[in-house]
Design a protein around this motif. Structure first.
Motif, PDB file in Angstrom:
ATOM      1  N   UNK A   1      30.534  93.013  68.265  1.00 55.10           N
ATOM      2  CA  UNK A   1      30.369  92.052  69.170  1.00 55.10           C
ATOM      3  C   UNK A   1      31.280  90.711  68.752  1.00 55.10           C
ATOM      4  N   UNK A   2      31.630  90.137  69.803  1.00 57.40           N
ATOM      5  CA  UNK A   2      32.174  88.735  69.929  1.00 57.40           C
ATOM      6  C   UNK A   2      31.692  87.745  70.597  1.00 57.40           C
ATOM      7  N   UNK A   3      31.496  86.327  70.191  1.00 57.50           N
ATOM      8  CA  UNK A   3      30.858  85.409  71.279  1.00 57.50           C
ATOM      9  C   UNK A   3      31.856  83.951  70.993  1.00 57.50           C
ATOM     10  N   UNK A   4      32.596  83.723  72.215  1.00 55.93           N
ATOM     11  CA  UNK A   4      33.454  82.662  72.237  1.00 55.93           C
ATOM     12  C   UNK A   4      32.798  81.588  72.813  1.00 55.93           C
ATOM     13  N   UNK A   5      32.863  80.395  71.921  1.00 54.14           N
ATOM     14  CA  UNK A   5      32.413  79.106  72.541  1.00 54.14           C
ATOM     15  C   UNK A   5      33.381  78.045  73.045  1.00 54.14           C
ATOM     16  N   UNK A   6      32.839  77.197  74.046  1.00 56.07           N
ATOM     17  CA  UNK A   6      33.620  76.407  74.707  1.00 56.07           C
ATOM     18  C   UNK A   6      33.894  74.974  73.781  1.00 56.07           C
TER      19      UNK A   6
ATOM     20  N   UNK B   1      23.027  95.026  55.059  1.00 56.90           N
ATOM     21  CA  UNK B   1      23.726  95.900  54.419  1.00 56.90           C
ATOM     22  C   UNK B   1      24.440  96.801  55.489  1.00 56.90           C
ATOM     23  N   UNK B   2      24.097  96.508  56.849  1.00 60.01           N
ATOM     24  CA  UNK B   2      24.776  97.399  57.743  1.00 60.01           C
ATOM     25  C   UNK B   2      25.469  96.446  58.866  1.00 60.01           C
ATOM     26  N   UNK B   3      25.117  95.144  58.994  1.00 61.27           N
ATOM     27  CA  UNK B   3      25.856  94.257  59.782  1.00 61.27           C
ATOM     28  C   UNK B   3      26.215  93.063  58.927  1.00 61.27           C
ATOM     29  N   UNK B   4      27.485  92.691  60.016  1.00 55.95           N
ATOM     30  CA  UNK B   4      28.064  91.480  58.961  1.00 55.95           C
ATOM     31  C   UNK B   4      28.343  90.330  60.110  1.00 55.95           C
ATOM     32  N   UNK B   5      27.900  89.229  60.078  1.00 59.02           N
ATOM     33  CA  UNK B   5      28.308  88.166  60.868  1.00 59.02           C
ATOM     34  C   UNK B   5      29.423  87.489  60.174  1.00 59.02           C
ATOM     35  N   UNK B   6      30.420  87.036  60.929  1.00 61.23           N
ATOM     36  CA  UNK B   6      31.550  86.047  60.527  1.00 61.23           C
ATOM     37  C   UNK B   6      31.960  85.540  61.723  1.00 61.23           C
ATOM     38  N   UNK B   7      32.778  84.442  61.255  1.00 60.13           N
ATOM     39  CA  UNK B   7      33.493  83.479  62.429  1.00 60.13           C
ATOM     40  C   UNK B   7      34.948  83.309  62.209  1.00 60.13           C
ATOM     41  N   UNK B   8      35.726  82.972  63.434  1.00 60.05           N
ATOM     42  CA  UNK B   8      37.101  82.405  63.140  1.00 60.05           C
ATOM     43  C   UNK B   8      37.111  81.207  63.696  1.00 60.05           C
ATOM     44  N   UNK B   9      37.320  80.059  62.875  1.00 59.77           N
ATOM     45  CA  UNK B   9      37.252  78.731  63.325  1.00 59.77           C
ATOM     46  C   UNK B   9      38.231  78.169  64.357  1.00 59.77           C
ATOM     47  N   UNK B  10      39.433  78.755  64.374  1.00 57.11           N
ATOM     48  CA  UNK B  10      40.232  78.468  65.180  1.00 57.11           C
ATOM     49  C   UNK B  10      40.234  78.878  66.521  1.00 57.11           C
ATOM     50  N   UNK B  11      39.438  80.071  66.779  1.00 58.73           N
ATOM     51  CA  UNK B  11      39.267  80.658  67.994  1.00 58.73           C
ATOM     52  C   UNK B  11      37.686  80.301  68.562  1.00 58.73           C
ATOM     53  N   UNK B  12      36.761  79.522  67.579  1.00 58.32           N
ATOM     54  CA  UNK B  12      35.461  79.107  68.102  1.00 58.32           C
ATOM     55  C   UNK B  12      34.735  80.373  68.357  1.00 58.32           C
TER      56      UNK B  12
END
Length: 117
Positions: free
Chosen positions: A20-25, A65-76
């Protein structure tokens, strides 16, 4: 008003994976944290995973152990990689952010994840 746009839900077999991805404004640095919640039919919305502005993460015991959350700062953008999915992971998944300073929460529109054979 922060806009959150989610994508990536769908139908997957048990044992499969989804991302899943979530992009913020707004810039990620405007948030105390970003997270994913889920709500299954007849159940309360629950925290799945979150990532704070400093990078620390938190997971529900049921997904460790099954899910991983991460973020990409440049893409918010915040991501949730879900592996070894189980039928009990079936729910609507919501992206959430809380504003730095006010702690005001904002929610995405939700994306359905269905784990079924």
């Amino acid at each position: 008003q922060v806009q959150l746009v989610e994508s990536g839900g769908g139908l997957v077999q048990p044992g499969g994976s989804l991302s899943l991805s979530c992009s913020a404004s707004e810039s990620i640095f405007a948030f105390v944290d970003m997270g994913w919640y889920r709500q299954a039919p007849g159940k309360q919305r629950e925290l799945v995973a979150s990532i704070r502005s400093g990078g620390s993460t938190n997971y529900a015991d049921s997904v460790k152990g099954r899910f991983t959350i991460s973020r990409e700062n440049a893409k918010n953008t915040v991501y949730l990689q879900m592996n070894s999915l189980k039928p009990e992971d079936t729910a609507v998944y919501y992206c959430n952010v809380r504003m730095l300073g006010t702690w005001r929460p904002y929610w995405g529109q939700g994306t359905q994840v269905t784990v079924s054979s």
